[in-house]
Design a protein around this motif. Structure first.
Motif, PDB file in Angstrom:
ATOM      1  N   VAL A 106       0.843  -1.191   0.000  1.00  0.00           N
ATOM      2  CA  VAL A 106       0.000   0.000   0.000  1.00  0.00           C
ATOM      3  C   VAL A 106       0.879   1.241   0.000  1.00  0.00           C
ATOM      4  N   THR A 107       0.538   2.171  -0.870  1.00  0.00           N
ATOM      5  CA  THR A 107       1.160   3.489  -0.885  1.00  0.00           C
ATOM      6  C   THR A 107       0.064   4.514  -0.642  1.00  0.00           C
ATOM      7  N   LEU A 108       0.302   5.407   0.288  1.00  0.00           N
ATOM      8  CA  LEU A 108      -0.681   6.437   0.607  1.00  0.00           C
ATOM      9  C   LEU A 108      -0.520   7.650  -0.314  1.00  0.00           C
ATOM     10  N   CYS A 159      -4.147  -9.534   9.231  1.00  0.00           N
ATOM     11  CA  CYS A 159      -3.412 -10.241  10.288  1.00  0.00           C
ATOM     12  C   CYS A 159      -2.126  -9.526  10.675  1.00  0.00           C
ATOM     13  N   THR A 160      -1.503  -8.879   9.706  1.00  0.00           N
ATOM     14  CA  THR A 160      -0.229  -8.205   9.952  1.00  0.00           C
ATOM     15  C   THR A 160      -0.184  -6.945   9.111  1.00  0.00           C
ATOM     16  N   CYS A 161       0.383  -5.904   9.684  1.00  0.00           N
ATOM     17  CA  CYS A 161       0.634  -4.672   8.935  1.00  0.00           C
ATOM     18  C   CYS A 161       2.021  -4.185   9.328  1.00  0.00           C
ATOM     19  N   TRP A 162       2.859  -4.020   8.342  1.00  0.00           N
ATOM     20  CA  TRP A 162       4.197  -3.483   8.566  1.00  0.00           C
ATOM     21  C   TRP A 162       4.292  -2.117   7.900  1.00  0.00           C
ATOM     22  N   ALA A 163       4.792  -1.115   8.603  1.00  0.00           N
ATOM     23  CA  ALA A 163       5.134   0.168   7.999  1.00  0.00           C
ATOM     24  C   ALA A 163       6.533   0.009   7.415  1.00  0.00           C
ATOM     25  N   LEU A 164       6.725   0.480   6.193  1.00  0.00           N
ATOM     26  CA  LEU A 164       7.988   0.273   5.493  1.00  0.00           C
ATOM     27  C   LEU A 164       8.657   1.594   5.149  1.00  0.00           C
ATOM     28  N   GLY A 165       9.955   1.540   5.001  1.00  0.00           N
ATOM     29  CA  GLY A 165      10.697   2.661   4.442  1.00  0.00           C
ATOM     30  C   GLY A 165      10.931   2.374   2.970  1.00  0.00           C
ATOM     31  N   GLY A 166      11.072   3.400   2.169  1.00  0.00           N
ATOM     32  CA  GLY A 166      11.295   3.182   0.743  1.00  0.00           C
ATOM     33  C   GLY A 166      10.078   3.586  -0.061  1.00  0.00           C
ATOM     34  N   GLY A 167       9.867   2.949  -1.198  1.00  0.00           N
ATOM     35  CA  GLY A 167       8.819   3.347  -2.128  1.00  0.00           C
ATOM     36  C   GLY A 167       7.419   2.894  -1.780  1.00  0.00           C
ATOM     37  N   ASP A 204       4.594   2.287   1.417  1.00  0.00           N
ATOM     38  CA  ASP A 204       4.377   2.718   2.795  1.00  0.00           C
ATOM     39  C   ASP A 204       4.071   1.565   3.748  1.00  0.00           C
ATOM     40  N   TYR A 205       3.281   0.584   3.278  1.00  0.00           N
ATOM     41  CA  TYR A 205       2.858  -0.523   4.150  1.00  0.00           C
ATOM     42  C   TYR A 205       2.844  -1.832   3.380  1.00  0.00           C
ATOM     43  N   MET A 206       3.050  -2.911   4.114  1.00  0.00           N
ATOM     44  CA  MET A 206       2.820  -4.264   3.604  1.00  0.00           C
ATOM     45  C   MET A 206       1.820  -4.902   4.556  1.00  0.00           C
ATOM     46  N   TYR A 253      -2.379   0.263  -4.513  1.00  0.00           N
ATOM     47  CA  TYR A 253      -2.133  -0.987  -3.794  1.00  0.00           C
ATOM     48  C   TYR A 253      -1.911  -2.088  -4.812  1.00  0.00           C
ATOM     49  N   PHE A 254      -1.110  -3.045  -4.429  1.00  0.00           N
ATOM     50  CA  PHE A 254      -0.821  -4.211  -5.259  1.00  0.00           C
ATOM     51  C   PHE A 254      -0.971  -5.440  -4.387  1.00  0.00           C
ATOM     52  N   GLY A 255      -1.792  -6.389  -4.821  1.00  0.00           N
ATOM     53  CA  GLY A 255      -2.021  -7.610  -4.062  1.00  0.00           C
ATOM     54  C   GLY A 255      -1.310  -8.792  -4.684  1.00  0.00           C
ATOM     55  N   TYR A 256      -0.813  -9.659  -3.840  1.00  0.00           N
ATOM     56  CA  TYR A 256      -0.099 -10.861  -4.280  1.00  0.00           C
ATOM     57  C   TYR A 256      -0.690 -12.059  -3.545  1.00  0.00           C
TER      58      TYR A 256
END
Length: 157
Positions: free
Chosen positions: A75-77, A99-107, A109-111, A139-142
């Motif tokens: 997810v990118t905001l 079930c899980t949300c990670w905030a990410l650095g880089g291009g 924002d979240y996984m 958002y991109f789903g896998y």
């Protein structure tokens, strides 16, 4: 962030054993780490009190209970102010499929890690988040086709 307590080899061994089998008896834990039961139990309680052991749970094979699909979503905001992140994170709290949300650095924002009944349920969830106006730009789903490795992080030596 608070400092971590000093851990010796026994503490690390106790943590490793409990990661493998959280239902161990005091005696079995003591035998596994070469301590007598009372010191092993006292150390375990100290690790709990220090916040290093944050809970105990069972690994449940959900696929044997009901059909399910696991989806990883990037997810990118649209905006990147602190209030935008808070709003997005708050919107996820009452969504049991997430079930899980990670905030990410880089291009990105979240996984997110979702467990839903099927792909249609995944799309309904994402549509609802978009309709709720929580600030999603892209958002991109896998779809997860099979778990290959799924284990807790290794406790360092």
């Amino acid at each position: 962030m608070s400092s971590s307590p000093k851990l010796d080899g026994y503490d690390r061994a106790i943590l490793r054993q409990l990661q493998r089998e959280g239902r161990m008896t005091k005696v079995a834990l003591a035998e596994a780490v070469n301590l007598s039961p009372t010191p092993a139990h006292d150390r375990m309680k100290k690790l709990e009190k220090a916040g290093l052991i944050i809970g105990y749970r069972a690994d449940v094979d959900l696929r044997r209970i009901a059909p399910m699909t696991e989806v990883l979503v990037q997810v990118t905001l649209s905006n990147h102010r602190a209030e935008d992140f808070r709003r997005f994170e708050a919107a996820l709290e009452d969504r049991p499929e997430i079930c899980t949300c990670w905030a990410l650095g880089g291009g990105v924002d979240y996984m997110l890690r979702l467990v839903v009944a099927d792909v249609d349920a995944y799309q309904r969830l994402m549509d609802a988040l978009l309709d709720d106006g929580v600030g999603i730009d892209r958002y991109f789903g896998y779809i997860v086709t099979k778990p290959v490795i799924d284990r807790p992080a290794r406790i360092p030596d």
